[in-house]
Write an enzyme that holds these catalytic residues in place. Structure first.
Site, PDB file in Angstrom:
ATOM      1  N   ALA A  10       0.835   7.900   9.736  1.00  0.00           N
ATOM      2  CA  ALA A  10       1.432   8.578   8.580  1.00  0.00           C
ATOM      3  C   ALA A  10       2.847   8.105   8.291  1.00  0.00           C
ATOM      4  CB  ALA A  10       1.427  10.101   8.825  1.00  0.00           C
ATOM      5  N   SER A  54      -2.853   6.678   3.071  1.00  0.00           N
ATOM      6  CA  SER A  54      -2.419   5.921   1.911  1.00  0.00           C
ATOM      7  C   SER A  54      -2.151   6.871   0.732  1.00  0.00           C
ATOM      8  CB  SER A  54      -3.456   4.857   1.539  1.00  0.00           C
ATOM      9  OG  SER A  54      -2.928   3.972   0.564  1.00  0.00           O
ATOM     10  N   LYS A  69      -0.842   5.941  -5.452  1.00  0.00           N
ATOM     11  CA  LYS A  69       0.069   4.956  -6.059  1.00  0.00           C
ATOM     12  C   LYS A  69      -0.308   3.521  -5.686  1.00  0.00           C
ATOM     13  CE  LYS A  69       3.991   8.099  -6.526  1.00  0.00           C
ATOM     14  NZ  LYS A  69       3.220   9.317  -6.264  1.00  0.00           N
ATOM     15  N   LYS A 117       1.699  -0.182  -0.172  1.00  0.00           N
ATOM     16  CA  LYS A 117       0.619   0.615   0.429  1.00  0.00           C
ATOM     17  C   LYS A 117      -0.751  -0.028   0.173  1.00  0.00           C
ATOM     18  CE  LYS A 117       1.237   4.427   2.132  1.00  0.00           C
ATOM     19  NZ  LYS A 117       1.454   4.806   3.551  1.00  0.00           N
ATOM     20  N   GLU A 177       7.892   4.303 -12.159  1.00  0.00           N
ATOM     21  CA  GLU A 177       7.035   5.476 -12.366  1.00  0.00           C
ATOM     22  C   GLU A 177       6.023   5.235 -13.484  1.00  0.00           C
ATOM     23  OE1 GLU A 177       9.007   9.609 -11.018  1.00  0.00           O
ATOM     24  OE2 GLU A 177       9.760   8.837 -12.911  1.00  0.00           O
TER      25      GLU A 177
END
Length: 358
Positions: A111, A154, A157, A169, A292
């Site tokens: 994590a 994961s 995103k 990721k 974003e």
């Protein structure tokens, strides 16, 4: 006087409850290692894992104070479990090898990650060093020391990423799947992908709560921005459930209903707190920050959905892309990170993940 608002009130759906008997079956009396054990997901995972009576739990964390706190809490609450705090960094390959050799973990939950999108846009080399190369170190250690299962946490995103964090990721997902499919490993390498976690450190809801306590304004990036949301216990149960169900190579996602507008969530939170939006508490739209997107997706166009025995969990048979470019790209990324070259890092990320569009 501000009313206390429960996070589940903001979900727009009923929380998902998962099958705890299967989870207990593979965690009981095992040695479990959790990376990022002091983080929001890490601490939630550790608490839930300990309820299933592992023999040992290794708390791997590089931030000293959060590690101290979760160690203290678990040692007090679960006296029959051997709780072992390990102050270490996943970027240190030699240190990881020593930890795996000493404790021989059966199950690894990974994590640990840098996760703040705007911060990693400014420091893209940190995403490479921690999220990508750190994951590679862990995957290799789990394979080398013959762990039973490796569960990677994961994010949505990683799907068609628009930012460095998501691209990092996605490459980490490739590394986890490659180890499962390419090297006859005895370890089951499993990935779990989910949306925004309400109440995690740095998430938007604690920020909104703080802004309401201060009398406003509440800052929303865009009136049309939508996200999938989960509670911390839901996220942790999904991670543990995936570990029970995974045969290796899968990506698990939770059925989370429809995505929620951030604007709607902010307005609901203001009302639940006892105020009227735009009357008592002002809402200001600040615009999208670097990296974003207006919306997130849970799967790419190439990923097919496979049903599972649990109606709320879906499995993606993931499209892993061109693995031949991965090793070469990783070395180039490592070099670009060493010299702190952001444009080169972004260029190489795009070569490895063509759908990454900064």
């Amino acid at each position: 006087s501000i009313r206390n608002v429960e996070y589940r009130d903001l979900l727009g759906r009923e929380p998902v409850r998962l099958d705890k008997t299967k989870i207990g079956g593979y965690l009981g009396q095992k040695c479990v290692l959790v990376t990022g054990a002091g983080g929001s997901i890490g601490t939630g995972l550790c608490r839930q894992i300990c309820r299933f009576s592992p023999e040992k739990i290794i708390l791997l964390e590089r931030a000293e104070s959060p590690l101290y706190e979760i160690d203290l809490e678990l040692a007090k609450s679960f006296k029959k479990i051997d709780v072992i705090p390990v102050l270490a960094d996943i970027q240190d390959k030699e240190e990881l090898d020593k930890i795996f050799k000493q404790y021989c973990p059966d199950i690894v939950f990974h994590a640990a990650a840098y996760k703040h999108v705007p911060m990693l846009e400014i420091h893209p080399w940190k995403a490479v060093e921690n999220n990508i190369l750190g994951t590679r170190n862990l995957v290799e250690a789990a394979h080398k020391f013959e762990c039973e299962r490796f569960v990677f946490v994961s994010t949505d995103k990683a799907v068609n990423p628009a930012n460095v964090m998501g691209a990092s990721k996605r490459i980490a997902e490739f590394l986890v799947q490659k180890k499962n499919t390419g090297e006859n490993s005895g370890t089951r390498f499993i990935t779990v992908r989910f949306g925004n976690v309400i109440g995690s450190v740095g998430s938007v809801i604690p920020l909104f709560k703080k802004q309401i306590q201060e009398g406003g304004p509440v800052t929303v990036t865009h009136p049309e921005m939508i996200r999938y949301f989960m509670l911390i216990p839901e996220a942790c149960q999904l991670i543990l459930q995936a570990g029970a169900m995974g045969k290796g190579g899968e990506i698990f996602i939770l059925e989370m209903g429809n995505p929620v507008k951030i604007d709607t969530m902010a307005r609901d939170l203001i009302r639940f707190s006892g105020f009227e939006p735009d009357v008592d508490i002002e809402i200001i739209y600040t615009g999208l920050r670097p990296g974003e997107k207006l919306y997130e997706e849970l799967m790419t166009d190439q990923e097919g959905v496979i049903p599972t025995g649990h109606k709320k969990i879906r499995v993606l048979r993931s499209h892993t892309g061109d693995m031949s470019r991965l090793s070469e790209g990783l070395e180039a990324l490592k070099n670009a990170s060493t010299v702190r070259d952001p444009s080169q890092i972004r260029r190489i990320l795009h070569q490895i993940v063509p759908e990454y569009k900064p």
